[in-house]
Structures are given as structure tokens and as C-alpha cells.
Design a protein around this motif. Structure first.
Motif, short mmCIF file in Angstrom:
data_model
loop_
_atom_site.label_atom_id
_atom_site.label_comp_id
_atom_site.label_asym_id
_atom_site.label_seq_id
_atom_site.Cartn_x
_atom_site.Cartn_y
_atom_site.Cartn_z
N GLN A 195 2.88 5.50 1.00
CA GLN A 195 3.50 4.21 2.10
C GLN A 195 4.95 3.94 1.72
N THR A 211 8.93 4.83 -2.10
CA THR A 211 7.63 5.55 -1.65
C THR A 211 6.64 5.03 -2.78
N ASN A 212 5.38 4.48 -2.25
CA ASN A 212 4.42 4.21 -3.00
C ASN A 212 3.63 5.52 -3.84
N PHE A 250 2.54 -2.96 -0.93
CA PHE A 250 2.25 -1.66 -0.36
C PHE A 250 0.42 -1.60 -0.44
N GLN A 297 8.52 1.63 1.94
CA GLN A 297 8.92 0.50 2.44
C GLN A 297 10.46 0.52 2.17
#
Length: 776
Positions: A732, A697-698, A727, A734
Motif C-alpha cells: 500500500q 510504500t509499505n 497502512f 501513502q
């Protein structure tokens, strides 16, 4: 660890065989037999999640409890109803067996005894980072004043300067805890720093000295001040390690839960403290205690694993010490994946007590003593083996064991004692030499040489076996050998540091090789922190009791991480416990102050079994770039993978997602697949290929592209797909895959490597371990 030994808290009192999930009658009977042998009569009944957070009891909990109280009103010792459900009570054999069979009961087990795992460290850590940090944190408006660190330990000495509340704001309105009254403790002992103090005891225990939150051991005070102590200028241990003492999060509040006495820490009290802490509103829980390595409790029969599971469910990060049973492998404690498990390392400070031989040859020694001997080498020196009693045991004499030395040969001399056996403490050797009026002790021990112990006024020091050869050569080649032992001096900027402390417990985990434990390492050797103010046993002759003390152990490393966790929480109040854990792990370092790989006590390069992700930094976790969030589903799947069925899991967890079922393939091999900040794969052999998925997670708040860098051993090919992650927004997520392929015919030993995502500003590193061995 030193504190544990001094205060006799290292007893391996007892632990028992517990019933597994099926709660078969024969296993319950084994538990009962063990319980009767230890003459306790106390059982813990664990019933999983509580009905709600308002303190009401589940119907099945209330029904069983009422049936127990009908038989004996004084049977109930603790009732767990806030964060989880259950109770501790004195039960007969028939009652324990009957309750274990009732619906809603996860486990019934005898109340275990858990042991304790026992300045400059923060200054040292400050510079142990390669990451550039913003001058302003992500959430500059937040304050650590609203962060509460709950500590389960031996109590607290509230008068210590480390617990002053100067310049602290009002206590957070959300706080629901209390300061319990005792004969030597009143609510007025609490303030805006120490906002909670509870104690737990068996009602039939008539020892009034234990019915208090006040620390009568010192351990809890030391731990609390390390985690969140206020800044104290000019702190020292009688002039040694002088400097400014402070905690990792000096702005945080402290809540002490006194669960330990000099006889250990009862599991029933630990569970009560977890239950209260969840209801009180703590943000971080710090536990410098755990089961001995010789006992390997199942998770549903381990009070710390049970309590921490429910604490994490309620948004509390739980930090625990790894244990002091190293350097042997598979000794690590507190191995549940929801716990942040901490190993111990050295710092760049050394307490030197040198030996000066005739001719002014100096041999470096380690130890804390206030030797009254002259600086010049004028005292007769003797090898202990030469002082054996007539017809005595020369091996015992060489080790300076009690009643092995001849007084006529030792009186007035400094004695060289071998210490090849770890069970022979330096303190025992000192006593043996004192009994025959010896003048001082030079102990030979390569392990203890790296960790200074306190010997008071008596001239004692520890040297390495390499330096021992020089001393013995001098003794054997000189007709009248002489020496002196110098009082201790503090040496800073010692190199190499950090190094893994010899006592720090090592992985792999006894439950599964598919999760790396410990998770992280932090300073745990020769740590200066606050002490109880009436401890005359630690005072040299003519001196007042110390206000600060120097002790070692993973007990000391744990609060270092707790303090950093509180700082991360204060700046990121919405982060989950797993996000905070990931931030601490992925920003760790693996290099010492010589820019070389961190090593163990033996000089070998440290591996994740020694230090997890590496040595914690203080600034990196505040801005980690990316985090691995381990979800509720991950933890529930973990329970499936280690053998629990869905009906039991539904009893244990209150946050189970609707429609959750155990994966069809729920083998222990799949533990690798939970979204953990490290990767461990077992049974990796032959033409085996393993595909592992992770999600990040960013948390950097801006556009960024991260590229994967893989550090892998030659026997393995590692492919990361995709090898770039882009990102565009904060929060966000990934996902990526890692494909491990073995290029060698077989693994001769476990292999170690890492995967690091970097955007040039942040480096997010995850270690991995590949093993051909099974999970257990």
C-alpha cells in the motif's frame, strides 16, 4: 585509494568538453580537437535505448554503422545493442561531425579515461544498527545463490580461496553470460561462484597481457571478494588483520567485466560491459570507478551515467563509488539519481606502528611496516630540516623531497619528515631517505595518519602534528636524540568509529543541489580482502606474495554496499532498484561507537554532504518497513528538469509512458520533487516556503501506523502533513507533504535535518538539506 596510488591508476589522463543536447557544430569541433590532441581517434556514439532485448539493431543505428564500416572495416571497436544503442569507433573529424547531426543520435564524444576509486568491516557493520530484525526474513524461501553481482573493474584472480564454490548450488538457468578464453584464462577457471568473466580491449592494442579477464592489478579481485567472497578462515596480511574474510553476500554469484588496465578504464569498454551485463542477467552492478572531480561530464556524455540509466531500466541496481577527491566540497562523482553513490568511512581497527623515543616515551603512529629495527630506542634521530644540503632548500629538506637531504647527516638515522602538502606522498619521502641511506621515516601528516599505507620492510610510520610537537621538543632539547620504529600491530575496538575518511569525495553535486550526493557511506579504510596471487611487489623480503591485501578508498566502500544490495535483492526478488536503494538509505545510522554523531577527518560533525543518509547497516535494509520508489516518470522528469527536450528523452528511454510530456515548469528547482529517499532544496531564502511531496510504500506486510518525527534546525519550521500514516496491506502507498518555512532573515550556511517515520519497530529516516545557493 592506496591501491590506486600504488598501481599508478590515479592519473588524471584526460577528459574533454562534450557537446550538449543540441549538438551544435562548434562543440563537436571542440571535441574533435581535444580528441586529436590526445591522439586517440576513438569516439562514442550514443543513440539512446535499444530497439529490443533480442540484440537486433535499430534501423538508424544500423544505417550509421554501415556507413562507417564502408569507409573503414576496422573502425568499429564496440557495438552497443542490448541495453542501449550506439557504438564506439575510430572516426575522422568529418565523420564525427556528420554523425553528430544525424537523427536518433543523442551525443558523440571522445572516448574518456575513467579512473579507479581505490574481515573486520563486516563484523563491525553487523552491530551498527538500532533496529530489531526478525529472525526470519520476509521471503525465507529465497536464496542469495540466485543473485548475481556484476563487477566492472580490473579483472579477477580466480584461484583465490575467496572464489571457491564449495556447497554452492547449480548456476541459475537464467544466466546468459560467459567466461571468455585467454592465454592465461580458460572457461574452467570459472565455477559456480565465478560464473562470468569478460574483457574488453581496443583491437589494435597489441599488449597481450591486457587481453584477459585475469587481474594484473589486484583492485578487481579485492572488490569482488569484498562484495561476494566466500568465507575464508584465517585470512590476514602477513599476520595483520587476522580473522575470517568474507563478502557481504557470500552466497551470491560473481560476474567480472574487466574494463580497466594500469592506464585507466576506457569509457567505450565500460559501456560494452554495461551492455553485456544487461543481456547476461546480472542483478547488481558494482563500479568502483568514476571521473576525477576536476572533470564534470554531462549525463549523456558520461559512460557510467548512460550505462547505469539503462541498467536500472532493466531492473538492475547500480552501485558506484563517490570518488577519492575529498575532503574538498563539490568533488563527488557518479551523481545521477539512478545511481547509489557511496562515500567511505573508517572501521574500528587501527594499524599502529609506534615510535619509541629515548626514555621509552611512546608516540602512536599509523602505517603497515615489518620493521627489522630493535624494539629499544637506540637509533639516532634527526629532523629533516637539519639535514639540508649545503646551499639547499630548507623547505624541501623539511618535507624530505628527493635530492634535498645531505647523505652525511642522514646515513644510519631515523628522519622526521613534514608532510604538510598532500601531494608529497610518504612513499616519495621514503625513497628520498633511502637514497641517502637513512634508516627510517617518521612522517607528520594529520590526514594520512588516519589511513594506514603499506611500506613493506622499511621502518616508516605517520604521526599527527600534535604528537610531532612532542618529538621535535625531544629532538631540540637532547644532545643525542634516539628512537626506534616498531613493526605494525593490529588494534581493534578503536574509537571513535566510523568516521568519514579524509579522501572520500564530498557533496554537493556539481549537477544539482536539489539531490543529495553521496547517498550512503560504508567502510572504505584499511579493508582486508583477496589479492592476486603473484604480486611480489607487495611481499616483504623472504615472503611469498600475499593472498590478501589491505587497501583503502571509496573503491572499497562501494562493494560493501553492493553486497548488502544483493542480500536485499535475494530476499525481495520483486523489488525495484529504487526500493532496494531506499531500504539501504533509510535504515542508515548517524552515530559512532561512542554513541556520538559521526565526525569527519577534521573532527566536525558529518553532514549529508559527507555521508548522504549515513553509515550503512547490514540488517536494517532487509526489513526497512517503508520504501521510497523512484519511478520511471521521476527519472524522465529529472531529464526534463536538467534541460532535455521530449524528443531526446524519447530516444533515450525505452520505458517512457504513453503520453508522457515534460512538465510545463521544467526548471532545475523541481528536481527536489522526484520521489527520492532524501530531500534537498536550493535557493531557499527570504520568506521562501517550499512544499515537497513524497510517497512511501509499505513493505512490512501487516497493519501499521507510522508517526513523523522531525529533526530541524532552529532557522526553519518544518510541518509534515499528515503527521501519521496508516497502512492496512502490504504494498500500500501513502503520500505526505513537507512544508519548509524559513524563520530567519536569510541562510548564512546550508542547513541539515531529517524526517523519520516510525511505528516503534521500524524507523524510516530521510535527511534533508536546505541551501540558499543556486543549483550549480
Amino acid at each position: 585509494m592506496k591501491g590506486d596510488l600504488v598501481f599508478m591508476l590515479f592519473y588524471f589522463l584526460f577528459f574533454v568538453s562534450f557537446l550538449r543536447e543540441a549538438r551544435a557544430a562548434e562543440l563537436v569541433e571542440d571535441n574533435i580537437n581535444n580528441n586529436q590532441k590526445n591522439n586517440t581517434g576513438v569516439y562514442i556514439v550514443y543513440m539512446g535505448a535499444a530497439d529490443s532485448t533480442n540484440g537486433s539493431l535499430r534501423n538508424d543505428h544500423a544505417h550509421i554503422l554501415i556507413s562507417v564500416l564502408k569507409r573503414n572495416q576496422s573502425a568499429l571497436l564496440h557495438n552497443y545493442k542490448h541495453g542501449f544503442s550506439g557504438f564506439a569507433a575510430r572516426l575522422t573529424e568529418e565523420d564525427a561531425l556528420s554523425i553528430a547531426q544525424k537523427p536518433g543520435v543523442v551525443s558523440v564524444f571522445p572516448d574518456p579515461i575513467i579512473k579507479l576509486h581505490t574481515t573486520r568491516s563486516w563484523d563491525f557493520l553487523k552491530y551498527q544498527t538500532s533496529i530489531k530484525i526478525d529472525s526470519k526474513p520476509n521471503n525465507s524461501s529465497t536464496s542469495s545463490d540466485d543473485t548475481v553481482i556484476g563487477i566492472l573493474d580490473t579483472g579477477i584472480w580466480p584461484e583465490s580461496a575467496s572464489f571457491t564454490d564449495l556447497d554452492m548450488g547449480p548456476i541459475p538457468k537464467r544466466w546468459k553470460g560467459t567466461c571468455m578464453k585467454a592465454q592465461d584464462f580458460t572457461p574452467s577457471n570459472c565455477n559456480r561462484k565465478l560464473i562470468g568473466a569478460r574483457f574488453y580491449n581496443d583491437p589494435e592494442d597489441e599488449s597481450s597481457e591486457f587481453l584477459t579477464p585475469r587481474d594484473i592489478i589486484g583492485h578487481g579481485t579485492h572488490v569482488a571478494s569484498t562484495a561476494a567472497g566466500s568465507t575464508v578462515v584465517g585470512a590476514s596480511y602477513y599476520g595483520l588483520a587476522e580473522g575470517t574474510a568474507k563478502g557481504g553476500s557470500p552466497g551470491s554469484r560473481i560476474a567480472m567485466y574487466r574494463v580497466c588496465t594500469p592506464f585507466g578504464c576506457r569509457g567505450s569498454a565500460i559501456l560494452s560491459a554495461f551492455d553485456d551485463a544487461i543481456a547476461d542477467g546480472v542483478d547488481v552492478l558494482s563500479l568502483s570507478l568514476g571521473s576525477p572531480a576536476a572533470f564534470k561530464p554531462e549525463l549523456t556524455e558520461d559512460p557510467i551515467a548512460i550505462g547505469s540509466f539503462h541498467a536500472v531500466e532493466n531492473g538492475i541496481i547500480v552501485v558506484c563509488s563517490a570518488g577519492n577527491d575529498g575532503p574538498s566540497s563539490k568533488t563527488v562523482a557518479n551523481v545521477a539519481p539512478w545511481i547509489l553513490t557511496v562515500a567511505a568511512t573508517t572501521i574500528d581497527r587501527d594499524f599502529q606502528s609506534n615510535v619509541v623515543l629515548g626514555g621509552n616515551t611512546v608516540i602512536k603512529g599509523e602505517g603497515i611496516n615489518f620493521s627489522p629495527l630493535k624494539q629499544s630506542p637506540v637509533y639516532p634521530l634527526i629532523n629533516a630540516q637539519s639535514a639540508v644540503q649545503a646551499n639547499g632548500d630548507s623547505v624541501a629538506a623539511r618535507k624530505c623531497q628527493l635530492d634535498s637531504l645531505d647523505k652525511d647527516k642522514v646515513k644510519g638515522k631515523i628522519v622526521i619528515c613534514d608532510s604538510t602538502s598532500y601531494s608529497d606522498s610518504v612513499e616519495d619521502k621514503i625513497e628520498a631517505v633511502k637514497n641517502v641511506e637513512g634508516l627510517g621515516v617518521i612522517a607528520i601528516d594529520d590526514l594520512i595518519r588516519a589511513v594506514a599505507s603499506t611500506y613493506g620492510d622499511f621502518p616508516a610510520t605517520v604521526i599527527s602534528s600534535k604528537d610531532a610537537d612532542k618529538i621535535l621538543l625531544y629532538v631540540n632539547s637532547t644532545s643525542e636524540p634516539v628512537a626506534t620504529i616498531l613493526p605494525t600491530v593490529t588494534m581493534t575496538e578503536y574509537k571513535p568509529a566510523p568516521a568519514i575518511a579524509y579522501f572520500s569525495s564530498r557533496g554537493p553535486s556539481y549537477i544539482s543541489r536539489n539531490i543529495i550526493k553521496p547517498d550512503i557511506a560504508a567502510p572504505g579504510v584499511e579493508i582486508l580482502a583477496a589479492w592476486m596471487g603473484n604480486d611480489t611487489s607487495q611481499a616483504p623480503k623472504g615472503k611469498d606474495p600475499p593472498l590478501f591485501n589491505v587497501i583503502s578508498g571509496t573503491s572499497m566502500s562501494c562493494p560493501h554496499v553492493s553486497g548488502v544490495a544483493a542480500s536485499v535483492k535475494s530476499q525481495n526478488p520483486t523489488w525495484s532498484p529504487s526500493a532496494i536503494k531506499s531500504a539501504i538509505m533509510t535504515t542508515a545510522i548517524q552515530k559512532n561507537n561512542l554513541k556520538a554523531p559521526i565526525t569527519t577527518d577534521s573532527g566536525s560533525i558529518a553532514t549529508p554532504y559527507d555521508y548522504g543518509a549515513g553509515e550503512m547497516t547490514t540488517s536494517g535494509p532487509l526489513q526497512p518497513g517503508l520504501v521510497y520508489e523512484t519511478s520511471t516518470t521521476d527519472y524522465l522528469n529529472y531529464l526534463c528538469y536538467i534541460g532535455f527536450n521530449i524528443s531526446t528523452i524519447k530516444i533515450i528511454s525505452k520505458t517512457i509512458p504513453e503520453g508522457f510530456v515534460c512538465p510545463q515548469d521544467s526548471s532545475s528547482d523541481n528536481i527536489t520533487d522526484i520521489n527520492y529517499p532524501s530531500i534537498a532544496i536550493s535557493k531557499f531564502e527570504g520568506k521562501n516556503t517550499k512544499n515537497v511531496t513524497r510517497t512511501v510504500t509499505n513493505v512490512a506486510g501487516d497493519d501499521a501506523v507510522y508517526t513523523a518525527i522531525v529533526d530541524t534546525p532552529s532557522e526553519v519550521t518544518v510541518n509534515v502533513i499528515p503527521d501519521k500514516l496508516q497502512f492496512t496491506t502490504n504494498s500500500q502507498k501513502q503520500s505526505y507533504q513537507v512544508i519548509f518555512s524559513l524563520t530567519a532573515t536569510s541562510l548564512k550556511e546550508d542547513l541539515f535535518g531529517s524526517i523519520t517515520w516510525t511505528n516503534g519497530r521500524y524507523s524510516v529516516r530521510s535527511p534533508f538539506v536546505l541551501s540558499s545557493k543556486s543549483n550549480v
